[in-house]
Design an enzyme around this catalytic site. Sequence first.
Site, short mmCIF file in Angstrom:
data_model
loop_
_atom_site.label_atom_id
_atom_site.label_comp_id
_atom_site.label_asym_id
_atom_site.label_seq_id
_atom_site.Cartn_x
_atom_site.Cartn_y
_atom_site.Cartn_z
N GLU A 39 0.95 -1.36 0.08
CA GLU A 39 -0.08 -0.11 0.01
C GLU A 39 0.93 1.36 -0.05
O GLU A 39 1.84 1.16 0.26
CB GLU A 39 -0.83 -0.15 1.29
CG GLU A 39 -1.80 1.00 1.57
CD GLU A 39 -2.86 1.28 0.44
OE1 GLU A 39 -2.47 1.55 -0.87
OE2 GLU A 39 -3.93 1.75 0.79
N ASP A 40 0.55 2.35 -0.50
CA ASP A 40 1.02 3.43 -0.66
C ASP A 40 1.16 4.29 0.77
O ASP A 40 2.50 4.57 1.20
CB ASP A 40 0.40 4.62 -1.56
CG ASP A 40 -0.87 4.97 -1.23
OD1 ASP A 40 -1.68 4.35 -0.37
OD2 ASP A 40 -1.48 5.88 -2.15
N ASP B 220 -2.80 5.73 6.78
CA ASP B 220 -3.19 6.95 7.77
C ASP B 220 -4.06 6.60 8.83
O ASP B 220 -3.42 6.11 9.75
CB ASP B 220 -3.99 7.95 6.59
CG ASP B 220 -4.21 9.31 7.18
OD1 ASP B 220 -3.77 9.89 8.15
OD2 ASP B 220 -5.16 10.09 6.55
N PHE C 264 -0.72 16.59 4.19
CA PHE C 264 -1.20 15.87 3.13
C PHE C 264 0.06 15.53 2.16
O PHE C 264 0.93 16.81 1.80
CB PHE C 264 -2.07 16.34 2.17
CG PHE C 264 -2.91 15.50 1.29
CD1 PHE C 264 -3.68 14.60 1.65
CD2 PHE C 264 -2.60 15.57 -0.05
CE1 PHE C 264 -4.22 13.70 0.61
CE2 PHE C 264 -3.22 14.69 -1.19
CZ PHE C 264 -4.04 13.81 -0.46
N ARG D 164 1.25 11.95 -9.40
CA ARG D 164 1.62 10.55 -9.01
C ARG D 164 3.04 10.22 -9.30
O ARG D 164 3.72 9.52 -8.89
CB ARG D 164 0.77 9.49 -9.57
CG ARG D 164 -0.66 9.68 -9.09
CD ARG D 164 -1.34 8.39 -9.24
NE ARG D 164 -2.93 8.42 -9.25
CZ ARG D 164 -3.44 8.20 -8.05
NH1 ARG D 164 -2.86 7.71 -7.11
NH2 ARG D 164 -4.94 8.42 -7.91
P1 IMP Z 1 -6.58 5.48 5.67
O1 IMP Z 1 -7.73 4.33 5.24
O2 IMP Z 1 -7.09 6.43 6.52
O3 IMP Z 1 -5.48 4.85 6.45
O4 IMP Z 1 -5.94 6.17 4.43
C1 IMP Z 1 -5.12 5.51 3.42
C2 IMP Z 1 -5.61 6.01 1.92
O5 IMP Z 1 -5.92 7.26 2.06
C3 IMP Z 1 -4.42 5.61 0.97
O6 IMP Z 1 -4.56 4.52 0.55
C4 IMP Z 1 -4.39 6.85 0.11
O7 IMP Z 1 -5.20 6.63 -0.89
C5 IMP Z 1 -5.14 7.97 1.02
N1 IMP Z 1 -4.17 9.00 1.73
C6 IMP Z 1 -4.26 9.20 2.96
N2 IMP Z 1 -3.18 10.24 3.29
C7 IMP Z 1 -3.01 10.59 2.19
C8 IMP Z 1 -2.03 11.56 1.52
O8 IMP Z 1 -1.15 12.37 2.48
N3 IMP Z 1 -1.64 11.67 0.35
C9 IMP Z 1 -2.40 11.00 -0.22
N4 IMP Z 1 -3.38 9.75 -0.21
C10 IMP Z 1 -3.57 9.83 1.01
#
Ligand code: IMP
Length: 174
Positions: free
Chosen positions: A98-99, A102, A151, A164
């Site tokens: 995963e990228d 958060d 962000f 990207r």
């Molecule tokens: P989570 O579900 O809150 O852990 O968020 C994860 C998803 O939100 C990632 O797969 C990203 O697609 C997106 N995301 C969260 N923070 C960022 C950021 O700082 N930049 C770009 N995408 C983010």
Amino acid sequence: MELPHHKILISKEKIIQRVAQLAKDISDEMKDENPLVVVVLKGAFIFASDLVRRFDFPHQIDFISISSYGNATKTTGVAKILKDLDEPIKGRTVLLVEDIVDTGLTLNYLYQLFNIRKPKKIEVAVFLSKMARREYQIPIKFIGFEVPDNFVVGYGLDYKQQYRSLPYIIGIDE
Ligand code: IMP
């Protein structure tokens, strides 16, 4: 599209170095497992392609795509699967790539979804982690970098589907 006001948080050189080390750590751990590498689209595609090109052990690659609710910079929930895996994972070792993690909602959703399919085990590799915002605790063995709670964009991560392909990570002031 012009870049919003930003600063470089992680340089291209640091990314290359760290990803090489992660690939080595993963190889040490998984060289006998023939894992299915699951790339979470779209954000993880660059991280995953750099990682797997450094793997010196057998593996296969598959993709999953999910849509999430929310606006450009805040996720509020996982909506649905847009593209499921092509491969069955029953009895297999899965490396989920995963990228960024958060709140952990997305990874938690995928982890639960995959667990129902009875894999041998699931390991997780994320390029970035925002520890400060974590709400769901998922075991993550491989983490590229911890980043502060702003962000971030680049190396696969987007802002409104842009940027990207930047080879470094920038933080955007909202
Ligand atoms: P989570 O579900 O809150 O852990 O968020 C994860 C998803 O939100 C990632 O797969 C990203 O697609 C997106 N995301 C969260 N923070 C960022 C950021 O700082 N930049 C770009 N995408 C983010």
